[in-house]
Design an enzyme around this catalytic site. Structure first.
Site, mmCIF file in Angstrom:
data_model
loop_
_atom_site.group_PDB
_atom_site.id
_atom_site.type_symbol
_atom_site.label_atom_id
_atom_site.label_comp_id
_atom_site.label_asym_id
_atom_site.label_seq_id
_atom_site.Cartn_x
_atom_site.Cartn_y
_atom_site.Cartn_z
ATOM 1 N N CYS A 57 0.813 -1.231 0.000
ATOM 2 C CA CYS A 57 0.000 0.000 0.000
ATOM 3 C C CYS A 57 0.840 1.272 0.000
ATOM 4 O O CYS A 57 0.325 2.358 -0.267
ATOM 5 C CB CYS A 57 -0.957 -0.007 1.187
ATOM 6 S SG CYS A 57 -2.150 -1.344 1.060
ATOM 7 N N HIS A 107 -3.542 7.204 2.128
ATOM 8 C CA HIS A 107 -3.898 5.875 1.613
ATOM 9 C C HIS A 107 -5.268 5.512 2.177
ATOM 10 O O HIS A 107 -5.561 5.782 3.343
ATOM 11 C CB HIS A 107 -2.839 4.860 2.044
ATOM 12 C CG HIS A 107 -3.233 3.447 1.764
ATOM 13 N ND1 HIS A 107 -3.609 3.040 0.507
ATOM 14 C CD2 HIS A 107 -3.332 2.353 2.571
ATOM 15 C CE1 HIS A 107 -3.922 1.759 0.555
ATOM 16 N NE2 HIS A 107 -3.766 1.325 1.794
ATOM 17 N N ASN A 167 -10.218 -0.133 -0.841
ATOM 18 C CA ASN A 167 -8.749 -0.063 -0.816
ATOM 19 C C ASN A 167 -8.208 -0.624 -2.137
ATOM 20 O O ASN A 167 -8.270 -1.836 -2.365
ATOM 21 C CB ASN A 167 -8.236 -0.866 0.388
ATOM 22 C CG ASN A 167 -6.723 -0.806 0.517
ATOM 23 O OD1 ASN A 167 -6.027 -0.311 -0.367
ATOM 24 N ND2 ASN A 167 -6.210 -1.321 1.623
HETATM 25 O O1 UT7 Z 1 -3.952 -1.212 3.270
HETATM 26 C C1 UT7 Z 1 -3.023 -2.021 3.922
HETATM 27 C C2 UT7 Z 1 -3.128 -1.940 5.366
HETATM 28 N N1 UT7 Z 1 -4.359 -2.520 5.810
HETATM 29 C C3 UT7 Z 1 -5.054 -1.881 6.722
HETATM 30 O O2 UT7 Z 1 -4.687 -0.808 7.116
HETATM 31 C C4 UT7 Z 1 -6.272 -2.578 7.281
HETATM 32 C C5 UT7 Z 1 -6.233 -2.522 8.793
HETATM 33 N N2 UT7 Z 1 -7.299 -3.220 9.441
HETATM 34 C C6 UT7 Z 1 -8.598 -2.823 9.398
HETATM 35 O O3 UT7 Z 1 -8.952 -1.911 8.676
HETATM 36 C C7 UT7 Z 1 -9.572 -3.482 10.335
HETATM 37 O O4 UT7 Z 1 -8.870 -4.284 11.251
HETATM 38 C C8 UT7 Z 1 -10.664 -4.334 9.635
HETATM 39 C C9 UT7 Z 1 -11.635 -3.449 8.899
HETATM 40 C C10 UT7 Z 1 -10.012 -5.320 8.668
HETATM 41 C C11 UT7 Z 1 -11.454 -5.109 10.684
HETATM 42 O O5 UT7 Z 1 -12.039 -4.207 11.620
HETATM 43 P P1 UT7 Z 1 -11.857 -4.426 13.181
HETATM 44 O O6 UT7 Z 1 -12.617 -3.366 13.845
HETATM 45 O O7 UT7 Z 1 -10.386 -4.521 13.459
HETATM 46 O O8 UT7 Z 1 -12.582 -5.795 13.391
HETATM 47 P P2 UT7 Z 1 -11.985 -7.135 14.001
HETATM 48 O O9 UT7 Z 1 -11.106 -7.817 13.033
HETATM 49 O O10 UT7 Z 1 -11.454 -6.840 15.363
HETATM 50 O O11 UT7 Z 1 -13.328 -7.973 14.161
HETATM 51 C C12 UT7 Z 1 -14.374 -7.588 15.036
HETATM 52 C C13 UT7 Z 1 -15.547 -8.550 14.873
HETATM 53 C C14 UT7 Z 1 -15.109 -10.000 14.916
HETATM 54 O O12 UT7 Z 1 -16.118 -10.726 15.577
HETATM 55 P P3 UT7 Z 1 -15.936 -11.142 17.117
HETATM 56 O O13 UT7 Z 1 -14.697 -11.969 17.150
HETATM 57 O O14 UT7 Z 1 -15.799 -9.849 17.865
HETATM 58 O O15 UT7 Z 1 -17.205 -11.894 17.395
HETATM 59 C C15 UT7 Z 1 -15.065 -10.410 13.458
HETATM 60 O O16 UT7 Z 1 -15.288 -11.799 13.286
HETATM 61 O O17 UT7 Z 1 -16.148 -8.360 13.580
HETATM 62 C C16 UT7 Z 1 -16.216 -9.612 12.902
HETATM 63 N N3 UT7 Z 1 -16.080 -9.372 11.465
HETATM 64 C C17 UT7 Z 1 -17.119 -9.068 10.668
HETATM 65 N N4 UT7 Z 1 -18.433 -8.928 10.921
HETATM 66 C C18 UT7 Z 1 -19.253 -8.605 9.909
HETATM 67 C C19 UT7 Z 1 -14.958 -9.371 10.708
HETATM 68 N N5 UT7 Z 1 -15.251 -9.084 9.439
HETATM 69 C C20 UT7 Z 1 -16.579 -8.885 9.385
HETATM 70 C C21 UT7 Z 1 -17.464 -8.556 8.350
HETATM 71 N N6 UT7 Z 1 -18.778 -8.413 8.661
HETATM 72 N N7 UT7 Z 1 -17.060 -8.359 7.092
#
Ligand code: UT7
Length: 331
Positions: free
Chosen positions: A117, A257, A287
């Site tokens: 990225c 980004h 993204n």
């Molecule tokens: O560009 C390169 C660099 N990349 C980035 O900068 C991306 C960085 N990361 C992120 O943007 C975020 O971590 C994400 C958007 C990928 C995820 O958001 P988050 O707030 O960190 O969510 P999480 O991974 O902590 O998940 C929270 C909950 C989980 O459920 P439990 O374990 O709390 O029950 C996930 O299973 O959300 C669940 N979850 C979803 N729910 C509905 C994960 N993906 C989804 C989804 N829809 N698509």
């Protein structure tokens, strides 16, 4: 050798596929919902390149052609073509060479930059160095990614994030004080492989097992990358402001980004910038990896004024991150 000059961005081009993949479409594919995606990421839809015979080089070449048209220069005037991508058409030859042949830039030499990225930022400063050294007069810097080719549409934690697209800029010697003024690049080996594509390289070449285990798709430990990205992008943006004695009032635009709206907001907050000085198009495109920053420049180019101070910032796999201070040369 020619007199040393700053490298200025003198034209911007882009390409976005027509096809839209909305949050509601994704609700039909994996267990997710529009509300979750919008509040956690800021994304509403992304563009997907559906044509199976077209990929990253095609999109890069389309952006390059628009750039040439906009500037009114012919392809054979281009000295160097640099493509930033994590989704090259082939592992080799370089996608930049394919773009070169498509646009018929017979006098250029071409290569790819791999910095995920942050790829566009690394490529932009690499290109700027050719101009500053006087060794090149016209350098094309392209960020292009067909992320849909490495996204697992059964994995809800990644498939909601990414889209396809390309953006391109032309670098030429600046005629005044505008151009690329300063940059900070950083990297750190991510030994835990928090964001990577496990197979298809020399360590895990393609075989039946790698395909069966879905190892040719991008994998991400989102929470870990999120924490690193939030700190890294904000730190490096604040640092480049301090280094160049820029206050929040001096900065016209943050060009971040587009990985997650929450990361963008955290960076803007640390810089002391109001929301109306931050370019955000993640809602429309998701993204697009190496393409996010040039796509922002493309979308905002009519609002930019000559002499505006822009801070470009990114964080990505590697890890790689950085910021660039640009004084806008156009308009
Ligand atoms: O560009 C390169 C660099 N990349 C980035 O900068 C991306 C960085 N990361 C992120 O943007 C975020 O971590 C994400 C958007 C990928 C995820 O958001 P988050 O707030 O960190 O969510 P999480 O991974 O902590 O998940 C929270 C909950 C989980 O459920 P439990 O374990 O709390 O029950 C996930 O299973 O959300 C669940 N979850 C979803 N729910 C509905 C994960 N993906 C989804 C989804 N829809 N698509």
């Amino acid at each position: 050798m020619a007199e040393t000059k700053r490298a200025a961005i003198t034209a911007v081009g882009h390409y976005l596929p027509e096809n839209r993949l909305t949050n509601h479409d994704l609700e039909q594919m994996v267990e997710t919902d529009d509300e979750w995606i919008r509040t956690r990421t800021g994304i509403e839809e992304r563009r997907i390149l559906k044509d199976e015979d077209k990929a990253t080089a095609f999109m890069g070449a389309e952006a390059a052609k628009e750039l040439l048209d906009q500037r009114g220069v012919s392809a054979d005037e281009i000295d160097v073509i640099i493509v930033a991508t994590v989704t090259p058409d082939y592992l080799f030859p370089a996608t930049a060479c394919l773009v070169q042949s498509e646009i018929e830039a017979g006098n250029a030499y071409s290569f790819d930059v791999s910095a995920a990225c942050s790829g566009f930022l690394y490529a932009l400063t690499t290109g700027a160095n050719f101009i500053e050294s006087g060794r090149a007069q016209k350098v094309m810097v392209i960020g292009s990614d067909k992320m849909s080719s490495i996204v697992d549409y059964t994995d809800r934690s990644t498939c909601i994030l990414f889209g396809d697209g390309a953006g391109a800029v032309l670098l030429e010697p600046s005629e005044d004080e505008t151009g690329i003024i300063d940059y900070i690049h950083r990297s750190e080996g991510d030994t835990n492989l928090s964001l990577y594509q496990p197979a298809g390289g020399s360590l895990n070449p393609a075989n039946e097992e790698t395909v069966k285990n879905r190892l040719h798709y991008a994998k991400q430990d989102g929470r870990t990358v999120f924490k690193k990205a939030t700190v890294g992008m904000a730190d490096v943006s604040e640092e480049i402001m301090d280094k160049n004695d820029l206050s929040a009032d001096d900065v016209a635009w943050l060009v971040p980004h587009q990985a997650n709206l929450r990361i963008i907001d955290a960076t803007a907050n640390r810089m002391g910038l109001d929301k109306d000085k931050v370019m955000v198009n993640i809602d429309k495109y998701g993204n697009t990896t190496a393409a996010t920053i040039p796509l922002c420049l493309y979308d905002w180019q009519n609002k930019l004024e000559h002499g505006d101070n822009l801070i470009l910032a990114a964080f990505g796999g590697g890890y790689t991150w950085g910021s660039i201070y640009v004084k806008w040369a156009l308009n």
